[in-house]
Motif scaffolding. Structure first.
Motif, short mmCIF file in Angstrom:
data_model
loop_
_atom_site.label_atom_id
_atom_site.label_comp_id
_atom_site.label_asym_id
_atom_site.label_seq_id
_atom_site.Cartn_x
_atom_site.Cartn_y
_atom_site.Cartn_z
N LYS A 1 0.83 -1.21 0.00
CA LYS A 1 0.00 0.00 0.00
C LYS A 1 0.86 1.25 0.00
O LYS A 1 0.76 2.10 -0.87
N LYS A 2 1.73 1.36 1.02
CA LYS A 2 2.61 2.53 1.12
C LYS A 2 4.03 2.13 0.73
O LYS A 2 4.52 1.09 1.16
N VAL A 3 4.68 2.98 -0.06
CA VAL A 3 6.03 2.67 -0.52
C VAL A 3 6.93 3.91 -0.41
O VAL A 3 6.44 5.03 -0.28
N VAL A 4 8.23 3.67 -0.44
CA VAL A 4 9.20 4.76 -0.56
C VAL A 4 10.07 4.46 -1.77
O VAL A 4 10.16 3.32 -2.23
N GLY A 5 10.70 5.50 -2.28
CA GLY A 5 11.60 5.33 -3.42
C GLY A 5 13.03 5.68 -3.02
O GLY A 5 13.26 6.35 -2.01
N TYR A 6 13.97 5.18 -3.81
CA TYR A 6 15.37 5.53 -3.57
C TYR A 6 16.04 5.80 -4.92
O TYR A 6 15.89 5.02 -5.86
N ALA A 7 16.76 6.93 -5.00
CA ALA A 7 17.44 7.32 -6.23
C ALA A 7 18.88 7.71 -5.91
O ALA A 7 19.15 8.29 -4.86
N ARG A 8 19.78 7.36 -6.80
CA ARG A 8 21.20 7.69 -6.56
C ARG A 8 21.94 7.84 -7.87
O ARG A 8 21.71 7.10 -8.82
N ILE A 9 22.83 8.82 -7.91
CA ILE A 9 23.85 8.87 -8.96
C ILE A 9 25.18 8.87 -8.25
O ILE A 9 25.30 9.35 -7.12
N ARG B 1 7.76 8.91 0.29
CA ARG B 1 8.94 9.75 0.11
C ARG B 1 9.89 9.10 -0.90
O ARG B 1 9.83 7.89 -1.13
N ILE B 2 10.76 9.92 -1.48
CA ILE B 2 11.86 9.41 -2.28
C ILE B 2 13.15 9.90 -1.64
O ILE B 2 13.37 11.10 -1.50
N PHE B 3 13.99 8.97 -1.25
CA PHE B 3 15.27 9.31 -0.62
C PHE B 3 16.34 9.38 -1.71
O PHE B 3 16.35 8.56 -2.64
N VAL B 4 17.24 10.34 -1.56
CA VAL B 4 18.20 10.61 -2.64
C VAL B 4 19.63 10.71 -2.12
O VAL B 4 19.88 11.28 -1.05
N ASP B 5 20.55 10.14 -2.87
CA ASP B 5 21.99 10.35 -2.66
C ASP B 5 22.58 10.78 -3.99
O ASP B 5 22.42 10.06 -4.99
N GLY C 1 21.26 9.65 2.50
CA GLY C 1 19.89 9.35 2.08
C GLY C 1 19.55 7.89 2.30
O GLY C 1 18.45 7.56 2.75
N TYR C 2 20.49 7.00 2.01
CA TYR C 2 20.30 5.57 2.20
C TYR C 2 20.08 5.25 3.68
O TYR C 2 19.15 4.52 4.05
N LYS C 3 20.93 5.83 4.53
CA LYS C 3 20.82 5.56 5.97
C LYS C 3 19.51 6.13 6.54
O LYS C 3 18.87 5.50 7.39
N GLU C 4 19.13 7.29 6.05
CA GLU C 4 17.86 7.90 6.52
C GLU C 4 16.68 7.03 6.09
O GLU C 4 15.72 6.85 6.86
#
Length: 275
Positions: free
Chosen positions: A7-15, A46-50, A62-65
């Motif tokens: 139902k609820k998801v988060v995203g993760y993005a990194r370059i 949310r989308i967490f970013v590094d 961002g990954y640790k958070e």
């Protein structure tokens, strides 16, 4: 195996700064994560970013958070979405550790948009292991080719990559002297030969506002590193991080100090009590 109704998801993005060719922009990753969540009818919290970091977890805030966030029961996160698995972990081993030790115990699935797998299903977990194995095989082949290329370049007495010492910079694949830093190198050697300690030299340079190559203050260790760098004589050893070949090179790095000055500094090093 995670078996939950998502139902609820988060995203993760990194370059990553060390692999720009393979990168997909943060904006594009966010757009694809948002679109996928919407198509599945999931609420994207949310989308967490590094941005601009290597694969090291220690450098990724961002990954640790994100890990702290998903572990909180009140947040009720059912899955993590990424555009591609290697955005979160390049190593299959590390990815599986994340899934098995962190995500599964908390009832959280791992979903890759481009690779089309979802660890909440048996098929998804099997597919993850299969593509991970192929990815690691491909990476090992690329590493071997890169290693061979560096070795061949070094044997031709050319710059084969890697960090360059204080006093040099790389311009269009060629090593060039940074004149202002070269003067500092000569001064460090002369001060040391004349009897100054590492500590005294570092204190002098800091007092004059002269930064190290990374813009930080000098320490006794960074001064010692300069004095131990034979490259300043125009002779160096290519000893790649992975290859450890020990290939002797001459003239790849322009000479900054004379061999005589180097020998004098080495003689004093052998005497000890240089701190």
């Amino acid at each position: 195996m995670v078996r939950v109704e998502i139902k609820k998801v988060v995203g993760y993005a990194r370059i990553s700064s060390d692999s720009q060719i393979e990168n997909t922009s943060i904006a594009e990753q966010k757009e694809r994560i948002e679109a996928y969540a919407k198509s599945q009818g999931w609420k994207l919290e949310r989308i967490f970013v590094d941005e601009g970091f290597t694969g090291s977890i220690d450098d990724r805030d961002g990954y640790k958070e994100m890990l702290e966030y998903i572990k909180k029961p009140d947040n009720e996160v059912s899955a993590i979405i990424v555009v591609k698995a290697d955005r979160i972990h390049r190593s299959l081993k590390n990815l599986l550790i994340l899934i098995e030790d962190v995500l599964e115990p908390n009832g959280i699935a791992f979903i890759s948009v481009s690779e089309r797998f979802d660890t909440s299903t048996p098929q998804g977990m099997l597919f993850l292991q299969m593509i991970g194995g192929f990815a690691e095989f491909e990476r090992s082949i690329i590493n071997e080719r890169t290693k061979g290329g560096r070795l061949a370049t070094a044997k031709k007495n050319k710059y084969a990559g890697g960090q360059v010492p204080y006093g040099y910079e790389v311009i269009k694949g060629e090593i060039q002297v940074v004149d202002s830093q070269a003067l500092v190198v000569k001064r460090i050697f002369q001060e040391f030969i004349d009897g100054s300690s590492y500590y005294k030299i570092a204190k002098m340079l800091n007092k004059e506002g002269i930064p190290t190559k990374t813009g930080k203050n000098w320490t006794p260790q960074t001064v010692k590193n300069v004095i131990n760098t034979e490259t300043y004589t125009g002779f160096n050893t290519y000893n790649g991080e992975k290859e450890k070949n020990g290939i002797k090179q001459k003239g790849v790095f322009p000479r900054i100090i004379s061999r005589q000055m180097w020998n004098k500094a080495q003689s004093r090093l052998k005497e000890g009590d240089n701190k």
